[in-house]
Write a protein that holds these residues in place. Structure first.
Motif, PDB file in Angstrom:
ATOM      1  N   SER A 151      34.926   2.980  50.843  1.00 33.98           N
ATOM      2  CA  SER A 151      36.120   2.578  50.082  1.00 33.98           C
ATOM      3  C   SER A 151      36.686   3.719  49.247  1.00 33.98           C
ATOM      4  N   GLN A 152      35.837   4.670  48.848  1.00 36.41           N
ATOM      5  CA  GLN A 152      36.316   5.774  48.013  1.00 36.41           C
ATOM      6  C   GLN A 152      37.176   6.748  48.799  1.00 36.41           C
ATOM      7  N   GLU A 153      37.141   6.659  50.121  1.00 36.11           N
ATOM      8  CA  GLU A 153      37.965   7.532  50.951  1.00 36.11           C
ATOM      9  C   GLU A 153      39.349   6.937  51.218  1.00 36.11           C
ATOM     10  N   ARG A 154      39.558   5.710  50.791  1.00 37.70           N
ATOM     11  CA  ARG A 154      40.874   5.084  50.957  1.00 37.70           C
ATOM     12  C   ARG A 154      41.798   5.516  49.830  1.00 37.70           C
ATOM     13  N   PRO A 155      43.101   5.612  50.093  1.00 35.43           N
ATOM     14  CA  PRO A 155      44.044   5.969  49.022  1.00 35.43           C
ATOM     15  C   PRO A 155      44.199   4.810  48.046  1.00 35.43           C
ATOM     16  N   ASP A 156      44.624   5.112  46.812  1.00 33.39           N
ATOM     17  CA  ASP A 156      44.998   4.012  45.929  1.00 33.39           C
ATOM     18  C   ASP A 156      46.417   3.586  46.294  1.00 33.39           C
ATOM     19  N   ILE A 157      46.903   2.547  45.666  1.00 33.58           N
ATOM     20  CA  ILE A 157      48.192   1.981  46.073  1.00 33.58           C
ATOM     21  C   ILE A 157      49.332   2.961  45.819  1.00 33.58           C
ATOM     22  N   HIS A 158      49.250   3.769  44.763  1.00 33.20           N
ATOM     23  CA  HIS A 158      50.322   4.723  44.466  1.00 33.20           C
ATOM     24  C   HIS A 158      50.378   5.813  45.529  1.00 33.20           C
ATOM     25  N   SER A 159      49.214   6.317  45.908  1.00 32.42           N
ATOM     26  CA  SER A 159      49.160   7.337  46.953  1.00 32.42           C
ATOM     27  C   SER A 159      49.627   6.769  48.287  1.00 32.42           C
ATOM     28  N   LEU A 160      49.251   5.531  48.571  1.00 30.31           N
ATOM     29  CA  LEU A 160      49.659   4.898  49.827  1.00 30.31           C
ATOM     30  C   LEU A 160      51.169   4.740  49.897  1.00 30.31           C
TER      31      LEU A 160
END
Length: 219
Positions: free
Chosen positions: A182-191
């Protein structure tokens, strides 16, 4: 959403509009330290505006966790196949501090990363032509076993964007959202930033939001 995509077969422009609406909708709850935790194609409604443009609405939020003791993420793995993240199939044992108290801030961040995983799955549904739902005919136990075996994420071969280049970039972004870690997923702002960068200019997040506000339409 799933029914709309199958029956209406919307244009690629419409799919981009819905994708940006989706991430903006989830941003609105993440920025107030909440998460959805149950994002599926069945929990997204499509409302046609008077000008016949589709408006996306997320429903069935699992927000009551803020009112009680934080439960394990496993609680949200229901009996129907959906876009639950790998961590939602596991017991949540590692969020206590040295005093045995739950780290609520970290739990919320982890739950929001579970939303990102679900967004990645929904983007597969949105941009697959023909419509493709990789977990079709899979039981909840089959999905859990696939997650625990750390197999490759769902196939992206049906995903199509504006050009071959945009398709390649979009697939990489979806794969990042579907990362086992999960830490490799972007946060919503980055997405939002990354998705807007490959979307047609009229569907950049800021432009779309301003357009909807001007027509008295809210996410």
């Amino acid at each position: 959403l799933s029914h709309y995509l199958i029956k209406q077969k919307p244009s690629l422009d419409t799919r981009w509009s819905l994708a940006i609406q989706l991430v903006l909708s989830i941003k609105s709850i993440h920025q107030v330290n909440m998460s959805h935790l149950h994002l599926t194609g069945q929990n997204i409604l499509i409302h046609l505006l008077p000008n016949h443009l589709p408006q996306l609405k997320c429903i069935n939020y699992e927000l009551n966790y803020l009112l009680t003791k934080i439960p394990s993420l496993r609680r949200y793995a229901d009996k129907k196949p959906n876009w639950m993240a790998p961590e939602q199939t596991e017991q949540d044992d590692d969020h206590e501090d040295s005093n045995g108290e739950q780290d609520i801030e970290q739990i919320i961040k982890d739950q929001q990363k579970s939303d990102i995983y679900a967004i990645g799955g929904i983007l597969i549904e949105l941009f697959s032509q023909p419509y493709h739902y990789p977990w079709k005919d899979k039981s909840i136990n089959q999905i859990i076993r696939a997650h625990h075996d750390q197999r490759s994420p769902p196939e992206l071969k049906y995903v199509k964007a504006v050009t071959e280049f945009h398709t390649t970039v979009l697939k990489k972004l979806i794969a990042q959202c579907l990362s086992y870690n999960s830490q490799e997923r972007p946060d919503i702002h980055s997405l939002i930033s990354k998705l807007s960068a490959i979307a047609p200019s009229k569907y950049h997040a800021v432009n779309l939001l301003m357009s909807m506000l001007e027509t008295d339409t809210f996410l």
